[in-house]
Design an enzyme around this catalytic site. Structure first.
Site, short mmCIF file in Angstrom:
data_model
loop_
_atom_site.label_atom_id
_atom_site.label_comp_id
_atom_site.label_asym_id
_atom_site.label_seq_id
_atom_site.Cartn_x
_atom_site.Cartn_y
_atom_site.Cartn_z
NE ARG A 140 -3.63 2.05 2.84
CZ ARG A 140 -4.88 2.19 2.40
NH1 ARG A 140 -5.40 1.24 1.63
NH2 ARG A 140 -5.60 3.25 2.71
CB CYS B 46 -13.53 3.17 -0.78
SG CYS B 46 -12.89 4.85 -0.91
CG ASP C 22 -12.57 8.17 -2.29
OD1 ASP C 22 -12.67 8.14 -1.04
OD2 ASP C 22 -11.52 7.87 -2.89
CG HIS D 85 -8.23 1.10 -3.51
ND1 HIS D 85 -7.71 -0.06 -2.98
CD2 HIS D 85 -8.78 1.78 -2.45
CE1 HIS D 85 -7.92 -0.09 -1.68
NE2 HIS D 85 -8.56 1.02 -1.33
NE ARG E 57 -10.24 -3.60 0.54
CZ ARG E 57 -9.50 -2.61 1.02
NH1 ARG E 57 -10.06 -1.46 1.36
NH2 ARG E 57 -8.18 -2.74 1.14
CD GLN F 256 -13.08 -0.31 -1.19
OE1 GLN F 256 -12.39 -0.24 -0.17
NE2 GLN F 256 -14.34 -0.74 -1.16
#
Length: 302
Positions: free
Chosen positions: A102, A261, A220, A129, A289, A132
Site C-alpha cells: 500500500r 470506500c 470518495d 485500488h 474487502r 476495493q
C-alpha cells in the site's frame, strides 16, 4: 494471473472468477467451514500509507486461510533508507510467498512485480485500488443478483477509486458514468480504455447527469492521502456540487445503492443522512474487502 497490480491487467473472466471464489470463501467463513488453502504461507504487507481496512482485512484473511501475515512499515525496511525496490523485491522473494503493498507510486508496485519472483498485490496506489473495487463489485452483485446491464455512477475526484471503478465496472458488463470537475478527471490511460466501450461510458461534469436512473452511486473523499495540502483548493471546487445528497438520490432508481470506500467525510462528499440510510450496504462493502482479498490471495499464492 500472476499478480494483482491493476484491474486493467485482468480479463473479464479473471474478475468474475475472483468474485465467484470470494462468494465461496465468504460462505465457508460464515458457516464455519475450514479453508486453510494457504497453510504455511507468509504474506509480507508493506505499508507506506496508513490503513484500517487494508491492514486488518489482509492480516485477518491470511490467518483464516491458514497462513501468516507480516506487517512492514517503511521504517521497518531498508527501502525506507534508500535500498532500491529491485533489491528489496529480490530479497523478499527469498523469504515470503506473496507481497501486498500500500503505497503512493504505481511504479513501485510494478517494479516489485518485475524484479521479484512471487505474487504482488496492490493494496492501494495513487493510480489504482483494485482490491476495493473487487469488494465493490462483490457487494453490488450480492444486493442486485447481477452486474451485467446495471448502471453505476461515480461522483467526485477522478482519483484511484474512479480509475479502478471505471475499469472494473465496464469489464464486469456494467454501464458507468463519472461526474468529475475539469482538472480532476480520471487518468488518461483509463479514459483511453473506457473509450473502447462507446456509449456504455460517460464522463461528465454534471452529477445529476451521472446519477440519473443509476443502480449504484459511488463517491470518495475530495482530498486523498498525500493531498492534504490541497484540501482548501479542492473544497472550493467540489463543495456544493459534487456531493451525494438526498436531492441527487432522487434522480437515481428508487432502489439505488450507495457505496463508499471509507473513511467518509460526512457533510462533504456525502451527507450524514444518505450515509446512514445506506450504512448497511456501505459496511457490507467494507466487510467484503476481507472476502475479496482472500480470493486474490488464494488465486495467486495457492
Amino acid at each position: 494471473m500472476k499478480h494483482l497490480l491493476k484491474l486493467l491487467d485482468l480479463t473479464p473472466d479473471e474478475i468474475m472468477a475472483l468474485l465467484n471464489l470470494a462468494d465461496q470463501l465468504k460462505y465457508e467463513q460464515k458457516h464455519g467451514i475450514a479453508h486453510a488453502h494457504l497453510a504455511g504461507k507468509t504474506l509480507g504487507m508493506i505499508f507506506a500509507k496508513s490503513s484500517t481496512r487494508t491492514r486488518v482485512s489482509f492480516e485477518t484473511g491470511i490467518y483464516q486461510l491458514g497462513g501468516h501475515g507480516l506487517c512492514l512499515s517503511a521504517s521497518d525496511l531498508q527501502i525506507g533508507r534508500g535500498e532500491p525496490v529491485e533489491d528489496t523485491a529480490r530479497v523478499l522473494s527469498r523469504y515470503l510467498d506473496g507481497i501486498m503493498i500500500r503505497t503512493f507510486a504505481q511504479k513501485e508496485v510494478e517494479d516489485l512485480a518485475a524484479y521479484g519472483s512471487i505474487p504482488v498485490i496492490n493494496g492501494l496506489t495513487d493510480f489504482a485500488h483494485p482490491c476495493q473495487v473487487l469488494a465493490d463489485l462483490m457487494t453490488i452483485r450480492e444486493h442486485k443478483d447481477t452486474l451485467s446491464g446495471l448502471t453505476a455512477a461515480y461522483i467526485g475526484d477522478g482519483n484511484n477509486m474512479a480509475n479502478s471503478l471505471i475499469v472494473g465496472c465496464l469489464k464486469a458488463g456494467m454501464n458507468f458514468r463519472a461526474a468529475c470537475p475539469q482538472g480532476y478527471r480520471p487518468d488518461p490511460r483509463v479514459l483511453d480504455f473506457a473509450a473502447g466501450y462507446g456509449s456504455k461510458f460517460l464522463l461528465t461534469e454534471s452529477p445529476a447527469e451521472a446519477a440519473a436512473a443509476a443502480d449504484a452511486i459511488f463517491t470518495d473523499v475530495w482530498a486523498s492521502m498525500g493531498q492534504e495540502g490541497e484540501s482548501a483548493a479542492r473544497e472550493a471546487v467540489f463543495a456544493g456540487k459534487y456531493q451525494v445528497n438526498a436531492e441527487l438520490m432522487k434522480l437515481a432508481k428508487p432502489d439505488c445503492m450507495v457505496q463508499h470506500c471509507l473513511p467518509a467525510h460526512r457533510g462533504e462528499e456525502i451527507t450524514a443522512e444518505v450515509f446512514e440510510a445506506h450504512a448497511a450496504e456501505i459496511f457490507d462493502e467494507a466487510e467484503n474487502r476481507l472476502h475479496a482479498q482472500k480470493a486474490v490471495m488464494v488465486m495467486l499464492m495457492k
